[in-house]
Write an enzyme that holds these catalytic residues in place. Structure first.
Site, PDB file in Angstrom:
ATOM      1  N   LYS A 191     -43.135  10.930 -28.508  1.00 40.59           N
ATOM      2  CA  LYS A 191     -42.116  11.110 -27.472  1.00 40.59           C
ATOM      3  C   LYS A 191     -42.543  10.534 -26.122  1.00 40.59           C
ATOM      4  CE  LYS A 191     -39.514  14.871 -29.654  1.00 40.59           C
ATOM      5  NZ  LYS A 191     -38.244  14.166 -29.869  1.00 40.59           N
TER       6      LYS A 191
ATOM      7  N   PHE B 181     -40.429  22.600 -36.407  1.00 38.28           N
ATOM      8  CA  PHE B 181     -39.841  21.293 -36.715  1.00 38.28           C
ATOM      9  C   PHE B 181     -40.950  20.264 -36.561  1.00 38.28           C
ATOM     10  CE2 PHE B 181     -37.879  17.259 -35.497  1.00 38.28           C
ATOM     11  CZ  PHE B 181     -37.012  17.088 -36.558  1.00 38.28           C
TER      12      PHE B 181
ATOM     13  N   ASP C 190     -48.917  20.211 -33.537  1.00 37.73           N
ATOM     14  CA  ASP C 190     -47.818  19.277 -33.342  1.00 37.73           C
ATOM     15  C   ASP C 190     -47.398  19.387 -31.880  1.00 37.73           C
ATOM     16  OD1 ASP C 190     -45.375  17.987 -33.095  1.00 37.73           O
ATOM     17  OD2 ASP C 190     -44.584  18.701 -35.003  1.00 37.73           O
TER      18      ASP C 190
END
Length: 397
Positions: free
Chosen positions: A245, A130, A216
């Site tokens: 994040k 993702f 990522d």
């Protein structure tokens, strides 16, 4: 109030959140929850951390936003910290993880253009990955549930099976390959950690064929695994990395990090952002980064992660009809279930514990703040145990 005027793209839990403090959340009806979601690995220091609150207050009274046509001292300060504590030489600031991934993809392709190899456009990702919700990011991951209905696949994006070493070698050897993009520890994909020797092998292959590695680390970076960056466990580094994040501790911020060589094609005018790197985000990001990047926080992650894994393995032995596997790295904890993961999450909410589903592998994730205390970890295990007991009782009824 109602949700009738909100676009219906979320399957929201029946919980209205009012406020938070540390690892605690309170709903509008006053119910207290132990938050093991942390905004999906975002609130790395919990809710309303005093250092971050002070950073917001101080900067909000000075300057919120100014165009990137001017120098922004906060960008330079945070970029200095990121580069001093990573493989990177340069940074581009974004508003989110998906924008950081988008920048990473463009950086990889531009690198090869600058090298006189514009035919190198192919980017290989992995099943279960993702990378965000922009068009480039969903094509990089190619999860059908995110790509269907948005037209034909974008040219130049391909997927590899996790662990298919022959296919990985063949893909990297192709003369049109630009980059490999991978999460060192998958989040949505069921908390699968790529073995450290595989990461090192990937680095060697990419070096051999002139292919770039994009990591990522939007979810698994920023101390989540017990080191500042998840790839540090393997003793190697990527060429480009997307982070976000916990970098803002809950404030919208992301960053694309790269070596000077990897970013050689990112010259004036090829990329930009209106809000990326704004002074308010930079102030909060600098406060979050310098607070997380300390021995106290990273040592705590490793200690609490060790405790949680030990206890969850114990619960797996007691509840083999509920827990199939315990996986992940650090405080990116995955528990693969036998009963439906979303039903288990609902049961956990009944015990005032918040968990997040782990994608297509029927996992639930525990993603607590990095400063979770041992007492709070013990409480989390008690509540998880209570959910296991409730699920077992329901199945027997």
């Amino acid at each position: 109030m109602s949700t009738e005027h909100l676009m219906g793209v979320y399957n929201r839990a029946p919980l209205e959140v009012d406020r938070g403090k540390g690892a605690r959340l309170w709903s509008t009806d006053g119910t207290e929850y132990l938050d093991c979601v942390a905004g999906i690995s975002t609130n790395g220091l919990g809710h309303a951390h005093p250092v971050l609150v002070e950073a917001v207050k101080t900067q909000a009274e000075k300057l919120w936003h100014v165009s990137n046509i001017f120098r922004i001292p906060g960008q330079e300060a945070l970029a200095d910290e990121l580069c001093a504590n990573s493989f990177a030489d340069v940074v581009f600031f974004t508003n989110s993880g998906t924008e950081a991934v988008e920048c990473a993809l463009k950086t990889a392709r531009k690198h090869h253009v600058a090298n006189g190899q514009p035919e190198r456009i192919d980017i290989y990702g992995f099943d279960g990955s993702f990378h965000g919700r922009t068009y480039g990011a969903i094509n990089a991951a190619a999860n059908p549930s995110y790509t269907e209905g948005f037209g034909p696949p974008m040219e130049g994006f391909h997927q590899l099976k996790w662990g298919d070493h022959d296919a990985i070698k063949a893909a990297i050897a192709q003369p049109t390959t630009a980059a490999i993009i991978v999460e060192p520890v998958q989040g949505e994909g069921g908390c699968r950690a790529m073995p450290e020797h595989c990461l090192r092998g990937l680095r060697e292959l990419c070096d051999q064929y002139g292919v770039l590695i994009i990591f990522d680390e939007v979810q698994c970076g920023m101390g989540r695994t017990g080191k500042l960056w998840a790839h540090e466990w393997a003793g190697m580094a990527p060429d480009i990395m997307a982070v976000a994040k916990a970098l803002g501790g809950g404030f919208p911020i992301g960053a694309c990090l790269a070596t000077t060589n990897a970013a050689k094609g990112m010259v004036v005018g090829v990329h930009g952002s209106t809000f990326g790197g704004n002074p308010l985000a930079m102030a909060v990001g600098l406060a979050a980064f310098t607070t997380i990047n300390t021995p106290a926080i990273l040592d705590n992650v490793n200690a609490i992660a060790g405790y949680l894994k030990q206890q969850l393995v114990g619960l797996q032995e007691r509840f083999p009809d509920v827990i199939a596997d315990v996986r992940g790295k650090g405080l990116l904890v995955g528990v693969k279930l036998i009963p439906n993961n979303r039903e288990f999450m609902a049961t956990a909410r009944d015990t005032q514990q918040l968990l997040i589903a782990g994608g297509g592998d029927n996992c639930v994730r525990m993603l607590p703040p990095l400063n979770l205390t041992l007492e709070e970890a013990q409480e989390a295990i008690r509540r998880f145990e209570g959910a296991c007991e409730a699920v077992r009782a329901k199945a027997a009824a």
